[in-house]
Design an enzyme around this catalytic site. Sequence first.
Site, PDB file in Angstrom:
ATOM      1  N   GLY A 124       0.805  -1.201   0.000  1.00 15.57           N
ATOM      2  CA  GLY A 124       0.000   0.000   0.000  1.00 15.57           C
ATOM      3  C   GLY A 124       0.841   1.255   0.000  1.00 15.57           C
ATOM      4  O   GLY A 124       0.309   2.370   0.108  1.00 15.57           O
TER       5      GLY A 124
ATOM      6  N   TYR B   2       4.505  -3.359  12.067  1.00 17.83           N
ATOM      7  CA  TYR B   2       5.685  -2.482  12.049  1.00 17.83           C
ATOM      8  C   TYR B   2       5.718  -1.548  13.253  1.00 17.83           C
ATOM      9  O   TYR B   2       6.782  -1.192  13.743  1.00 17.83           O
ATOM     10  CB  TYR B   2       5.660  -1.606  10.788  1.00 17.83           C
ATOM     11  CG  TYR B   2       6.295  -2.168   9.546  1.00 17.83           C
ATOM     12  CD1 TYR B   2       6.423  -3.535   9.337  1.00 17.83           C
ATOM     13  CD2 TYR B   2       6.759  -1.312   8.550  1.00 17.83           C
ATOM     14  CE1 TYR B   2       6.991  -4.020   8.177  1.00 17.83           C
ATOM     15  CE2 TYR B   2       7.334  -1.793   7.384  1.00 17.83           C
ATOM     16  CZ  TYR B   2       7.438  -3.145   7.189  1.00 17.83           C
ATOM     17  OH  TYR B   2       8.002  -3.615   6.036  1.00 17.83           O
TER      18      TYR B   2
ATOM     19  N   HIS C  21      15.415  -9.712   6.596  1.00 15.16           N
ATOM     20  CA  HIS C  21      15.925  -8.847   5.521  1.00 15.16           C
ATOM     21  C   HIS C  21      17.405  -8.505   5.753  1.00 15.16           C
ATOM     22  O   HIS C  21      17.869  -7.429   5.345  1.00 15.16           O
ATOM     23  CB  HIS C  21      15.115  -7.551   5.389  1.00 15.16           C
ATOM     24  CG  HIS C  21      13.640  -7.720   5.437  1.00 15.16           C
ATOM     25  ND1 HIS C  21      12.970  -8.740   4.795  1.00 15.16           N
ATOM     26  CD2 HIS C  21      12.675  -6.993   6.080  1.00 15.16           C
ATOM     27  CE1 HIS C  21      11.664  -8.635   5.022  1.00 15.16           C
ATOM     28  NE2 HIS C  21      11.467  -7.592   5.806  1.00 15.16           N
TER      29      HIS C  21
ATOM     30  N   ASP D  32       9.051 -13.801   2.720  1.00 16.47           N
ATOM     31  CA  ASP D  32       8.342 -12.519   2.706  1.00 16.47           C
ATOM     32  C   ASP D  32       7.224 -12.565   1.669  1.00 16.47           C
ATOM     33  O   ASP D  32       6.901 -11.578   1.016  1.00 16.47           O
ATOM     34  CB  ASP D  32       9.297 -11.356   2.411  1.00 16.47           C
ATOM     35  CG  ASP D  32       8.819 -10.026   2.968  1.00 16.47           C
ATOM     36  OD1 ASP D  32       7.944 -10.045   3.860  1.00 16.47           O
ATOM     37  OD2 ASP D  32       9.323  -8.975   2.529  1.00 16.47           O
TER      38      ASP D  32
END
Length: 393
Positions: A72, A133, A227, A288
């Site tokens: 998004g 997050y 990551h 992911d």
Amino acid sequence: MSTIFVIKNVEVFAPQPLGKQDIVIAGNKIIAIGQQFTTGSSDLPLTVIDGNGSIAVPGFVDSLVHFIGGGGEGGFATRTPEMQLTDATLGGVTTAIGVLGTDATTRTLTNLLAKAHALQIEGITTYCHTGSYQVPCRTLTGSITDDIILIDKFIGVGEIAISDHRSSQPTSDEIRKVAAAAKVGGILSGKAGIVSVHMGTGERILQPIYDAVAGTELSLKQFYPTHMNRNGAVFKAGLAHAKQGGIIDFTTSTTEYDLAHGEVAAAAALAQALQAGISPMQLTLSSDGNASLPIYSNNGELLGLQVGQVSSLYQAARDAILTHKVSITDSICAITAAPAAILKLGQKGRLQPGLDADLVLLNRDDLTINQVFAMGKQLVVEGKATVKGMFER
């Protein structure tokens, strides 16, 4: 009545090499691994599979998937789609952990939990993390600890974003409190209580974690940074982190743009970390899957976006073996035994009598996926899905 499967004369990596064995599956468990089992006569439904020319490995554990999509960053039209069952099974994934990402407003924990239950009904094992997050964390009960204790599928919290322009910029004390709450939840429920950490490209890299742990009883191993192959500096910091006893995860979904701008391919990152002497049990790969893979300019402007693929998990593990000469045991460990141990999933990640019957049969000549079993059910045969999700055609 469920079928009993006997896989004959298959080369077994559990993930440690066991040589040629027979594997017996009954119900949802592996009930025996040995040599020269005889089937005899029985009224029970029995299927014998010739394992010659095949390798049997544990079903893959994907520790970071966006079940309900993500993204998004470019507006509502750039929200990525939900994962489907065969996105996982055709890539050998039999256990997956779902998370929220940047968007915890239009993507919710209730939606994530419902999707996890749906995928489990369809055929694979699923778990989730509470939070997203942002810090303070979104939760269902109002408490990280309570979420982990009271909601069966919640095993940790995250992915909490640090060193990233999309992060909520949590303070050391805020990170510390998140970890403490997750730890207590894990202790009281017998779960991992892990803190999944999204690593951005900021210069601080892992320093927020070190600041949070300093002067406390918290352990680096409670944090599970992902990551860590994002760029050369992050990868180097990850190796140093692992040498201090931490665990690190490399992301397998990527873009040509990211690779051309410094990302270390997951297969190469795994090979280099092993060459640096880091234990295979400290190294994992995750897909992911269904995340957005945004491409930003130097000033943070969104240039484009792709979607993460769950299938990239095994593609990277296979590439590590074929291209980077990582052993089958070490490469498979990164997508089976290591994430299962880190996440305290005691029934997953290994081939052993008494454990869940999650396994993948690979063609020995090219290591492509031939068959996939999840909880004793055959979901993929000859590389094709025999079971599909409710809305898959």
